[in-house]
Write a protein that holds these residues in place. Structure first.
Motif, PDB file in Angstrom:
ATOM      1  N   ILE A  53       0.862  -1.176   0.000  1.00  0.00           N
ATOM      2  CA  ILE A  53       0.000   0.000   0.000  1.00  0.00           C
ATOM      3  C   ILE A  53       0.897   1.224   0.000  1.00  0.00           C
ATOM      4  O   ILE A  53       1.900   1.276   0.713  1.00  0.00           O
ATOM      5  N   PHE A  54       0.563   2.191  -0.839  1.00  0.00           N
ATOM      6  CA  PHE A  54       1.390   3.388  -0.919  1.00  0.00           C
ATOM      7  C   PHE A  54       1.330   4.166   0.393  1.00  0.00           C
ATOM      8  O   PHE A  54       0.323   4.152   1.108  1.00  0.00           O
ATOM      9  N   ASP A  55       2.407   4.867   0.683  1.00  0.00           N
ATOM     10  CA  ASP A  55       2.463   5.683   1.902  1.00  0.00           C
ATOM     11  C   ASP A  55       1.317   6.684   1.941  1.00  0.00           C
ATOM     12  O   ASP A  55       0.712   6.922   2.991  1.00  0.00           O
ATOM     13  N   GLU A  56       0.993   7.275   0.787  1.00  0.00           N
ATOM     14  CA  GLU A  56      -0.061   8.280   0.728  1.00  0.00           C
ATOM     15  C   GLU A  56      -1.417   7.673   1.079  1.00  0.00           C
ATOM     16  O   GLU A  56      -2.231   8.301   1.778  1.00  0.00           O
ATOM     17  N   ALA A  57      -1.685   6.457   0.582  1.00  0.00           N
ATOM     18  CA  ALA A  57      -2.958   5.800   0.865  1.00  0.00           C
ATOM     19  C   ALA A  57      -3.058   5.420   2.337  1.00  0.00           C
ATOM     20  O   ALA A  57      -4.133   5.538   2.957  1.00  0.00           O
ATOM     21  N   LEU A  58      -1.956   4.988   2.916  1.00  0.00           N
ATOM     22  CA  LEU A  58      -1.934   4.648   4.335  1.00  0.00           C
ATOM     23  C   LEU A  58      -2.189   5.888   5.190  1.00  0.00           C
ATOM     24  O   LEU A  58      -2.978   5.850   6.147  1.00  0.00           O
ATOM     25  N   ALA A  59      -1.546   6.995   4.842  1.00  0.00           N
ATOM     26  CA  ALA A  59      -1.747   8.249   5.579  1.00  0.00           C
ATOM     27  C   ALA A  59      -3.195   8.723   5.460  1.00  0.00           C
ATOM     28  O   ALA A  59      -3.773   9.236   6.429  1.00  0.00           O
ATOM     29  N   HIS A  60      -3.787   8.548   4.268  1.00  0.00           N
ATOM     30  CA  HIS A  60      -5.179   8.955   4.056  1.00  0.00           C
ATOM     31  C   HIS A  60      -6.115   8.144   4.947  1.00  0.00           C
ATOM     32  O   HIS A  60      -7.040   8.692   5.561  1.00  0.00           O
ATOM     33  N   ARG A  61      -5.875   6.845   5.049  1.00  0.00           N
ATOM     34  CA  ARG A  61      -6.705   5.998   5.905  1.00  0.00           C
ATOM     35  C   ARG A  61      -6.608   6.430   7.361  1.00  0.00           C
ATOM     36  O   ARG A  61      -7.602   6.484   8.079  1.00  0.00           O
ATOM     37  N   LEU A  62      -5.408   6.737   7.799  1.00  0.00           N
ATOM     38  CA  LEU A  62      -5.211   7.157   9.181  1.00  0.00           C
ATOM     39  C   LEU A  62      -5.956   8.463   9.467  1.00  0.00           C
ATOM     40  O   LEU A  62      -6.522   8.644  10.548  1.00  0.00           O
ATOM     41  N   GLY A  63      -5.946   9.366   8.489  1.00  0.00           N
ATOM     42  CA  GLY A  63      -6.608  10.645   8.678  1.00  0.00           C
ATOM     43  C   GLY A  63      -8.107  10.518   8.860  1.00  0.00           C
ATOM     44  O   GLY A  63      -8.734  11.369   9.503  1.00  0.00           O
ATOM     45  N   LEU A  64      -8.702   9.463   8.310  1.00  0.00           N
ATOM     46  CA  LEU A  64     -10.148   9.288   8.372  1.00  0.00           C
ATOM     47  C   LEU A  64     -10.610   8.488   9.592  1.00  0.00           C
ATOM     48  O   LEU A  64     -11.810   8.231   9.738  1.00  0.00           O
ATOM     49  N   VAL A  65      -9.681   8.096  10.470  1.00  0.00           N
ATOM     50  CA  VAL A  65     -10.059   7.392  11.694  1.00  0.00           C
ATOM     51  C   VAL A  65     -10.586   8.417  12.710  1.00  0.00           C
ATOM     52  O   VAL A  65      -9.853   9.318  13.116  1.00  0.00           O
ATOM     53  N   PRO A  66     -11.856   8.339  13.130  1.00  0.00           N
ATOM     54  CA  PRO A  66     -12.396   9.310  14.098  1.00  0.00           C
ATOM     55  C   PRO A  66     -11.681   9.191  15.443  1.00  0.00           C
ATOM     56  O   PRO A  66     -11.462   8.083  15.950  1.00  0.00           O
ATOM     57  N   LEU A  67     -11.319  10.328  16.016  1.00  0.00           N
ATOM     58  CA  LEU A  67     -10.627  10.368  17.302  1.00  0.00           C
ATOM     59  C   LEU A  67     -11.487  11.092  18.334  1.00  0.00           C
ATOM     60  O   LEU A  67     -12.133  12.095  18.020  1.00  0.00           O
ATOM     61  N   SER A  68     -11.475  10.574  19.550  1.00  0.00           N
ATOM     62  CA  SER A  68     -12.193  11.254  20.634  1.00  0.00           C
ATOM     63  C   SER A  68     -11.597  12.643  20.827  1.00  0.00           C
ATOM     64  O   SER A  68     -10.381  12.820  20.815  1.00  0.00           O
ATOM     65  N   THR A  69     -12.443  13.626  21.011  1.00  0.00           N
ATOM     66  CA  THR A  69     -12.005  15.035  21.022  1.00  0.00           C
ATOM     67  C   THR A  69     -12.418  15.729  22.307  1.00  0.00           C
ATOM     68  O   THR A  69     -13.574  15.649  22.721  1.00  0.00           O
ATOM     69  N   ASP A  70     -11.451  16.398  22.926  1.00  0.00           N
ATOM     70  CA  ASP A  70     -11.695  17.242  24.096  1.00  0.00           C
ATOM     71  C   ASP A  70     -11.380  18.678  23.695  1.00  0.00           C
ATOM     72  O   ASP A  70     -10.223  19.084  23.632  1.00  0.00           O
ATOM     73  N   LEU A  71     -12.425  19.430  23.404  1.00  0.00           N
ATOM     74  CA  LEU A  71     -12.236  20.789  22.896  1.00  0.00           C
ATOM     75  C   LEU A  71     -11.670  21.749  23.938  1.00  0.00           C
ATOM     76  O   LEU A  71     -11.179  22.821  23.582  1.00  0.00           O
ATOM     77  N   GLU A  72     -11.731  21.364  25.210  1.00  0.00           N
ATOM     78  CA  GLU A  72     -11.219  22.238  26.254  1.00  0.00           C
ATOM     79  C   GLU A  72      -9.719  22.073  26.466  1.00  0.00           C
ATOM     80  O   GLU A  72      -9.071  22.944  27.050  1.00  0.00           O
ATOM     81  N   SER A  73      -9.146  20.966  25.993  1.00  0.00           N
ATOM     82  CA  SER A  73      -7.736  20.674  26.266  1.00  0.00           C
ATOM     83  C   SER A  73      -6.793  21.096  25.145  1.00  0.00           C
ATOM     84  O   SER A  73      -5.575  21.140  25.359  1.00  0.00           O
ATOM     85  N   PHE A  74      -7.330  21.371  23.949  1.00  0.00           N
ATOM     86  CA  PHE A  74      -6.472  21.690  22.809  1.00  0.00           C
ATOM     87  C   PHE A  74      -6.957  22.960  22.115  1.00  0.00           C
ATOM     88  O   PHE A  74      -8.118  23.351  22.238  1.00  0.00           O
ATOM     89  N   ILE A  75      -6.039  23.576  21.393  1.00  0.00           N
ATOM     90  CA  ILE A  75      -6.362  24.754  20.593  1.00  0.00           C
ATOM     91  C   ILE A  75      -6.004  24.484  19.151  1.00  0.00           C
ATOM     92  O   ILE A  75      -5.224  23.569  18.841  1.00  0.00           O
ATOM     93  N   LEU A  76      -6.568  25.267  18.245  1.00  0.00           N
ATOM     94  CA  LEU A  76      -6.259  25.125  16.832  1.00  0.00           C
ATOM     95  C   LEU A  76      -4.788  25.466  16.576  1.00  0.00           C
ATOM     96  O   LEU A  76      -4.229  26.353  17.242  1.00  0.00           O
ATOM     97  N   PRO A  77      -4.135  24.785  15.638  1.00  0.00           N
ATOM     98  CA  PRO A  77      -2.722  25.051  15.353  1.00  0.00           C
ATOM     99  C   PRO A  77      -2.436  26.512  15.030  1.00  0.00           C
ATOM    100  O   PRO A  77      -1.393  27.046  15.427  1.00  0.00           O
ATOM    101  N   GLU A  78      -3.351  27.181  14.320  1.00  0.00           N
ATOM    102  CA  GLU A  78      -3.119  28.575  13.955  1.00  0.00           C
ATOM    103  C   GLU A  78      -3.200  29.514  15.164  1.00  0.00           C
ATOM    104  O   GLU A  78      -2.730  30.653  15.094  1.00  0.00           O
ATOM    105  N   ASP A  79      -3.792  29.029  16.263  1.00  0.00           N
ATOM    106  CA  ASP A  79      -3.867  29.841  17.480  1.00  0.00           C
ATOM    107  C   ASP A  79      -2.719  29.551  18.444  1.00  0.00           C
ATOM    108  O   ASP A  79      -2.628  30.188  19.500  1.00  0.00           O
TER     109      ASP A  79
END
Length: 265
Positions: A53-79
């Protein structure tokens, strides 16, 4: 504004909202879909990949895995004022395995125990004998308007609340409307010998019953300020969290408009 909760689970919510116009409901829908941030894998450093499997396809699959999110613990990268990645804006996850085996989302080892895949059984890569994968992934907050992987909702939609009126003087109880309704909204009452509405909120407003009534005894309409709103998430956030954050964002947008008008007057 009146809100009535009809059904609520960990990832689904159905409610009725009354006393608003379509612009507000549609604004909530759009903001919930693309402006409420969630965590997703953004950067992948592949140290070893022997799989077919190409590296790009593997990275794409990883990106689509839903992750539990705590909006109070993290900030957006641009902030964030860090140079690259830091604990305030990102979390590292490691995936490592050697075949023969299949690596699943549950095999992703997170640096933060509170941030992990929503489900452990999402297949990522199948390794054959002798094949090996080792990588580090960086998860960050983002918004659905930038990429679908950051979209918290899998379903977010509304419809007008239906109104069904049956004229008893014209209705001959031919049962044609009952037979043609695709959602079993109507039913024949044997005792009263009349047609009655048994599941109004399930009506899709297709108006098949109205079209097929030979005496034009049935009318399907909508309530202009009443809506049925349904939202389903991928598990990264609960539907309640999504709607609360969307409401805060909408309130902030409204305040900016008010401030702008007051400043210009």
């Amino acid at each position: 504004m009146e809100i009535e909760i009809k059904n609520r689970t960990d990832d689904r919510l159905t409610f009725i909202i009354e006393g608003v116009d379509v612009s507000l409901v549609n604004a909530l829908r759009r903001i919930s879909m693309v402006e409420v941030p969630t965590m997703a894998i953004e950067t992948v450093e592949i140290l070893k990949n022997d799989a077919r499997i190409f590296d790009e396809a593997l990275a794409h699959r990883l990106g689509l895995v839903p992750l539990s999110t705590d909006l109070e613990s993290f900030i957006l990268p641009e902030d964030c004022d860090c140079d690259n990645h830091c604990p305030r804006c990102s979390v590292s996850l490691v995936l490592k395995g050697k075949g023969p085996k299949t690596l699943y989302s549950g095999d992703l080892k997170s640096q933060d125990p509170n941030l992990k895949p929503v489900a452990d059984t999402i297949p990522i890569i199948k390794l054959k004998e002798g094949e090996e994968v080792e990588l580090e992934a960086i998860a960050q907050l983002g918004m659905g308007k930038d990429h679908a992987k950051w979209q918290p909702t899998t379903t977010c939609a509304y419809k007008y609340y239906p109104q069904i009126t049956i004229d008893s003087d014209k209705c001959e109880s031919c049962l044609r409307c009952v037979e043609e309704c695709p959602r079993s909204v109507l039913e024949y009452d044997e005792k009263k010998k009349t047609i009655k509405v048994v599941d109004l909120e399930n009506c899709s407003l297709c108006r098949t019953c109205q079209k097929d009534c030979p005496n034009e005894a049935i009318t399907v309409d909508v309530t202009g300020d009443k809506f049925i709103f349904r939202i389903e998430t991928d598990g990264s956030l609960s539907p309640t969290e999504v709607l609360q954050r969307a409401s805060d964002i909408l309130r902030g947008k409204a305040d900016k408009i008010i401030d702008f008008k007051e400043g210009g007057s």
